[in-house]
Enzyme design. Structure first.
Site, PDB file in Angstrom:
ATOM      1  CG  HIS A  82       0.514  12.566 -26.576  1.00  0.00           C
ATOM      2  ND1 HIS A  82      -0.176  13.207 -25.575  1.00  0.00           N
ATOM      3  CD2 HIS A  82       1.691  12.170 -26.026  1.00  0.00           C
ATOM      4  CE1 HIS A  82       0.546  13.201 -24.464  1.00  0.00           C
ATOM      5  NE2 HIS A  82       1.690  12.581 -24.714  1.00  0.00           N
ATOM      6  CG  HIS A 134       2.666  16.965 -24.617  1.00  0.00           C
ATOM      7  ND1 HIS A 134       3.534  18.040 -24.585  1.00  0.00           N
ATOM      8  CD2 HIS A 134       3.325  15.938 -24.019  1.00  0.00           C
ATOM      9  CE1 HIS A 134       4.649  17.668 -23.972  1.00  0.00           C
ATOM     10  NE2 HIS A 134       4.553  16.403 -23.628  1.00  0.00           N
ATOM     11  CE  LYS A 193       5.731  17.534 -14.252  1.00  0.00           C
ATOM     12  NZ  LYS A 193       5.782  16.250 -14.934  1.00  0.00           N
ATOM     13  NE  ARG A 199      -4.072  -1.956   1.892  1.00  0.00           N
ATOM     14  CZ  ARG A 199      -3.860  -3.094   2.531  1.00  0.00           C
ATOM     15  NH1 ARG A 199      -2.831  -3.234   3.346  1.00  0.00           N
ATOM     16  NH2 ARG A 199      -4.696  -4.096   2.361  1.00  0.00           N
ATOM     17  CG  HIS A 216       7.306  12.293 -25.549  1.00  0.00           C
ATOM     18  ND1 HIS A 216       5.935  12.254 -25.708  1.00  0.00           N
ATOM     19  CD2 HIS A 216       7.553  13.271 -24.633  1.00  0.00           C
ATOM     20  CE1 HIS A 216       5.384  13.161 -24.916  1.00  0.00           C
ATOM     21  NE2 HIS A 216       6.344  13.792 -24.250  1.00  0.00           N
ATOM     22  CD  GLU A 237      -2.739  16.846 -16.262  1.00  0.00           C
ATOM     23  OE1 GLU A 237      -3.234  16.578 -17.335  1.00  0.00           O
ATOM     24  OE2 GLU A 237      -1.717  16.324 -15.821  1.00  0.00           O
ATOM     25  NE  ARG A 275       1.083  17.596 -13.160  1.00  0.00           N
ATOM     26  CZ  ARG A 275       1.477  16.694 -12.268  1.00  0.00           C
ATOM     27  NH1 ARG A 275       0.976  16.709 -11.061  1.00  0.00           N
ATOM     28  NH2 ARG A 275       2.366  15.784 -12.584  1.00  0.00           N
ATOM     29  CE  LYS A 298       0.507  13.930 -15.008  1.00  0.00           C
ATOM     30  NZ  LYS A 298       0.113  13.934 -16.429  1.00  0.00           N
ATOM     31  CD  GLU A 341       8.352  17.060 -22.561  1.00  0.00           C
ATOM     32  OE1 GLU A 341       7.558  17.970 -22.236  1.00  0.00           O
ATOM     33  OE2 GLU A 341       8.001  16.022 -23.171  1.00  0.00           O
ATOM     34  CG  ASN A 359      -1.198  18.321 -21.115  1.00  0.00           C
ATOM     35  OD1 ASN A 359      -0.326  17.506 -20.811  1.00  0.00           O
ATOM     36  ND2 ASN A 359      -2.360  18.390 -20.509  1.00  0.00           N
TER      37      ASN A 359
HETATM   38  N1  LIG Z   1       5.272  10.755 -15.088  1.00  0.00           N
HETATM   39  C1  LIG Z   1       5.261  11.811 -15.852  1.00  0.00           C
HETATM   40  O1  LIG Z   1       4.840  12.889 -15.441  1.00  0.00           O
HETATM   41  C2  LIG Z   1       5.819  11.702 -17.245  1.00  0.00           C
HETATM   42  C3  LIG Z   1       6.055  12.852 -17.995  1.00  0.00           C
HETATM   43  C4  LIG Z   1       6.626  12.710 -19.252  1.00  0.00           C
HETATM   44  C5  LIG Z   1       6.937  11.449 -19.732  1.00  0.00           C
HETATM   45  N2  LIG Z   1       6.687  10.345 -18.993  1.00  0.00           N
HETATM   46  C6  LIG Z   1       7.040   9.001 -19.470  1.00  0.00           C
HETATM   47  O2  LIG Z   1       8.450   8.943 -19.634  1.00  0.00           O
HETATM   48  C7  LIG Z   1       8.748   7.934 -20.577  1.00  0.00           C
HETATM   49  C8  LIG Z   1       9.842   8.429 -21.484  1.00  0.00           C
HETATM   50  O3  LIG Z   1      11.001   8.686 -20.731  1.00  0.00           O
HETATM   51  P1  LIG Z   1      12.447   8.710 -21.398  1.00  0.00           P
HETATM   52  O4  LIG Z   1      12.429   9.554 -22.589  1.00  0.00           O
HETATM   53  O5  LIG Z   1      13.388   9.003 -20.318  1.00  0.00           O
HETATM   54  O6  LIG Z   1      12.578   7.218 -21.956  1.00  0.00           O
HETATM   55  P2  LIG Z   1      13.263   5.873 -21.433  1.00  0.00           P
HETATM   56  O7  LIG Z   1      13.097   5.703 -19.988  1.00  0.00           O
HETATM   57  O8  LIG Z   1      12.762   4.795 -22.300  1.00  0.00           O
HETATM   58  O9  LIG Z   1      14.802   6.126 -21.758  1.00  0.00           O
HETATM   59  C9  LIG Z   1      15.224   6.252 -23.082  1.00  0.00           C
HETATM   60  C10 LIG Z   1      16.343   5.262 -23.417  1.00  0.00           C
HETATM   61  O10 LIG Z   1      17.560   5.735 -22.881  1.00  0.00           O
HETATM   62  C11 LIG Z   1      18.187   4.743 -22.077  1.00  0.00           C
HETATM   63  N3  LIG Z   1      18.889   5.482 -21.038  1.00  0.00           N
HETATM   64  C12 LIG Z   1      18.356   6.143 -19.994  1.00  0.00           C
HETATM   65  N4  LIG Z   1      19.295   6.819 -19.323  1.00  0.00           N
HETATM   66  C13 LIG Z   1      20.470   6.567 -19.955  1.00  0.00           C
HETATM   67  C14 LIG Z   1      21.801   7.012 -19.756  1.00  0.00           C
HETATM   68  N5  LIG Z   1      22.116   7.885 -18.792  1.00  0.00           N
HETATM   69  N6  LIG Z   1      22.759   6.545 -20.596  1.00  0.00           N
HETATM   70  C15 LIG Z   1      22.433   5.700 -21.610  1.00  0.00           C
HETATM   71  N7  LIG Z   1      21.194   5.287 -21.864  1.00  0.00           N
HETATM   72  C16 LIG Z   1      20.220   5.713 -21.047  1.00  0.00           C
HETATM   73  C17 LIG Z   1      17.062   3.878 -21.620  1.00  0.00           C
HETATM   74  O11 LIG Z   1      17.525   2.579 -21.313  1.00  0.00           O
HETATM   75  C18 LIG Z   1      16.144   3.875 -22.827  1.00  0.00           C
HETATM   76  O12 LIG Z   1      16.576   2.949 -23.757  1.00  0.00           O
HETATM   77  C19 LIG Z   1       7.452   7.598 -21.285  1.00  0.00           C
HETATM   78  O13 LIG Z   1       7.017   6.332 -20.840  1.00  0.00           O
HETATM   79  C20 LIG Z   1       6.488   8.671 -20.826  1.00  0.00           C
HETATM   80  O14 LIG Z   1       5.158   8.201 -20.752  1.00  0.00           O
HETATM   81  C21 LIG Z   1       6.143  10.455 -17.758  1.00  0.00           C
HETATM   82 ZN   LIG Z   2       6.122  15.291 -22.779  1.00  0.00          ZN
END
Ligand SMILES: NC(=O)c1ccc[n+]([C@@H]2O[C@H](COP(=O)([O-])OP(=O)(O)OC[C@H]3O[C@@H](n4cnc5c(N)ncnc54)[C@H](O)[C@@H]3O)[C@@H](O)[C@H]2O)c1
Ligand SMILES: [Zn+2]
Length: 536
Positions: A426, A422, A401, A295, A438, A411, A415, A317, A359, A419
């Site tokens: 998206h 986006h 942020k 939990r 992305h 949100e 917040r 989130k 971003e 977007n």
């Molecule tokens: N929670 C939120 O508020 C929020 C906001 C925006 C995006 N997201 C989510 O974030 C995700 C995207 O995140 P991302 O772009 O970081 O992608 P990711 O976590 O897939 O990382 C991108 C790639 O880089 C590699 N990597 C990460 N750090 C590294 C490093 N220091 N050196 C070498 N390789 C490295 C990872 O293994 C992966 O292959 C999506 O799932 C999206 O939905 C969440």
């Molecule tokens: Zn984004």
């Protein structure tokens, strides 16, 4: 800066109780703006409102506050409404260390029910405060240098906390942390090279004394996880680790179950902490596991991509994807700390790095013109990870942020501005079968939204060109690749989850540094703009 502290917050948040205590500690004069207004007008505030109206009150208030801000040092208790005046916002930020005393409005209502001299609150102070809180929270959060959650503190403790924050800020050559304050938790974000080495001390500081469960992915664990484990072991910590397969396609409930299996069969306990070391995929998934296992247990976010540092690790989130769509299963679960060690970005592929900066540029366009300008100017250095510049830019982008999230955890208001870019982003991302990253898709989405804003008369040609220049400086795409089916994009926008009552809510910039939400953009205009943005 400034030998001046200004307290902001709703009526009843304790400004006039805490103000004199701070003044006493610092040996400064104390200025109560409301009292000065009464003195200047020669009548109580209720009478000013009744006889001369709110407008008149605001004029005296502005004059008195400007005076206080140009006087010698002092602690200033402001009226709850000063933040609604843009000029006063600017004046406060320029001439004082601004502290928001943040308390739940329900609590304020109870404290104030008896108070007779608060003309804006009417018969039902709790309800009036609730409405006011919703409107003002985002404003308070956006101008505060520091936020003190007052709910569980005595006035003296609040005063001490303000003095501590002020002193720290005076002595630090550059800012090294920003604060997030939400009903779900208060925590710091730090960003600079080498931070992972401080992890054991930081866990001690937060009294996270239990076992440590490090979650990363198969790419990041060998690159950076080993070092984290080593530091923890050197500090005498018991640390376990688990790698999830790398990539968005593994951000699923199946992977969540694997992590549960590992944790529960190895004896995880309530007082333990999960470390999420990786990009947004690891952060979202490990955060969701932390939100739900037993939990809910503590999580510390250790973001390793630019995107995770400035965006996904902040705000609480968490969640995973479902066959029906992305991020459809999740929970709000604030981390206890976000440590962005920018040194780890050295191993991140260049295109991945660039995509993350989208971003940050977005935060600049919707709310922080100075950040935007610095990003544009220093793009080459940021792409090359020059320090301390990179850490500072990441921290400022994360700070934006943090401020928005602090005003609006779930949100409902401000917040939604995050977007920006986006809606179309998206759709493009999905339509390209995720061959567009992305951040790349959002960059194009920002150009589309910016162009829509231009067409409806909100945004200027110059500002749109500046946005394009900033994106291009980070080598981000600004046009829709040929071959993308625009009708599919339009159809996808119609099914975007940010649609309310079938109308798309567009986040549109009004200048660099400000944006609004509009739901009256005609579909034909959108189609037109998309057509115009296709690569020649
Ligand atoms: N929670 C939120 O508020 C929020 C906001 C925006 C995006 N997201 C989510 O974030 C995700 C995207 O995140 P991302 O772009 O970081 O992608 P990711 O976590 O897939 O990382 C991108 C790639 O880089 C590699 N990597 C990460 N750090 C590294 C490093 N220091 N050196 C070498 N390789 C490295 C990872 O293994 C992966 O292959 C999506 O799932 C999206 O939905 C969440
Ligand atoms: Zn984004």
């Amino acid at each position: 800066m400034q030998h001046r502290i200004a307290l902001i917050g709703l009526s009843g948040s304790g400004k006039t109780t805490v103000g004199p205590l701070i003044a006493q500690v610092l040996g400064w004069p104390y200025v109560d703006i409301d009292a000065q207004i009464v003195a200047a007008a020669g009548q109580p505030i209720t009478e000013i409102f009744a006889q001369r109206g709110e407008q008149h009150f605001r004029e005296i208030e502005a004059k008195v506050l400007h005076q206080a801000l140009s006087d010698a040092p002092g602690v200033i208790a402001t009226g709850g409404g000063v933040v609604e005046n843009t000029q006063l916002q600017v004046a406060l930020q320029e001439s004082a260390f601004v502290v928001w005393l943040h308390a739940p409005p329900q609590q304020l209502g109870a404290r104030l029910r008896a108070a007779a001299d608060r003309p804006l609150l009417g018969d039902d102070p709790a309800a009036a405060l609730q409405r006011m809180a919703e409107r003002r929270s985002a404003l308070y959060a956006s101008i505060a240098d520091w936020i003190v959650p007052t709910a569980t503190l005595t006035p003296q403790q609040i005063a001490d906390e303000v003095v501590r924050a002020f002193t720290r800020q005076q002595s630090a050559p550059t800012t090294s942390s920003v604060q997030v304050t939400t009903p779900g938790g208060h925590y710091l974000i730090e960003a600079r090279a080498g931070l992972l080495d401080t992890l054991p001390d930081q866990l001690d500081r937060l009294r996270l004394d239990g076992n440590v469960w490090l979650v990363s992915d198969t790419t990041v664990m060998p690159l950076h996880g080993q070092r984290v484990l080593k530091r923890l072991q050197e500090a005498g910590r018991t640390a376990h680790s688990f790698s999830i397969p790398m990539g968005e396609q593994h951000k699923t409930l199946d992977t969540v179950r694997d992590v549960y299996d590992w944790l529960l069969s190895s004896g995880v306990e309530r007082g333990d902490v999960i470390l999420a070391l990786g990009g947004g995929v690891v952060g979202d998934l490990a955060g969701f596991v932390a939100a739900t296992v037993l939990r809910g247990i503590a999580v510390v976010q250790l973001p390793t991509t630019v995107l995770a540092m400035v965006d996904s690790a902040i705000g609480g989130k968490t969640g995973v994807d479902h066959a029906v769509g992305k991020n459809l299963v999740g929970a709000f679960h604030q981390p206890r700390l976000v440590l962005a060690d920018t040194a780890v970005l050295a191993t991140l592929p260049a295109a991945e790095r660039a995509a993350g900066w989208t971003e940050a540029i977005k935060h600049g366009v919707i709310g922080d013109a100075a950040l935007f300008e610095d990003l544009r100017r220093h793009a080459e250095k940021a792409l090359a990870l020059e320090e301390p510049l990179t850490g500072q830019l990441i921290l400022r982008a994360a700070g934006y942020k943090a401020r928005v999230v602090s005003g609006d955890e779930r949100e409902q208001g401000e917040r939604i501005l995050l977007n920006y870019g986006h809606t179309i982003g998206h759709a493009l991302e999905a339509e390209s079968n995720y061959t567009l990253r992305h951040g790349e898709a959002v960059a194009i989405g920002m150009m589309a939204a910016g162009t829509i804003a231009l067409r409806v008369g909100l945004f200027s040609h110059e500002a749109l060109a500046e946005q394009r220049a900033a994106l291009e400086a980070f080598r981000l795409p600004t046009r829709i690749p040929q071959g993308v089916d625009l009708n599919q994009i339009l159809a996808r926008i119609g099914s975007d989850k940010k649609v309310r009552a079938k109308r798309v809510r567009w986040v549109l910039p009004t200048r660099i540094g400000a944006a609004v939400v509009r739901s009256d953009v005609p579909g034909e205009l959108v189609a037109d703009v998309l057509q115009e943005l296709v690569s020649q």
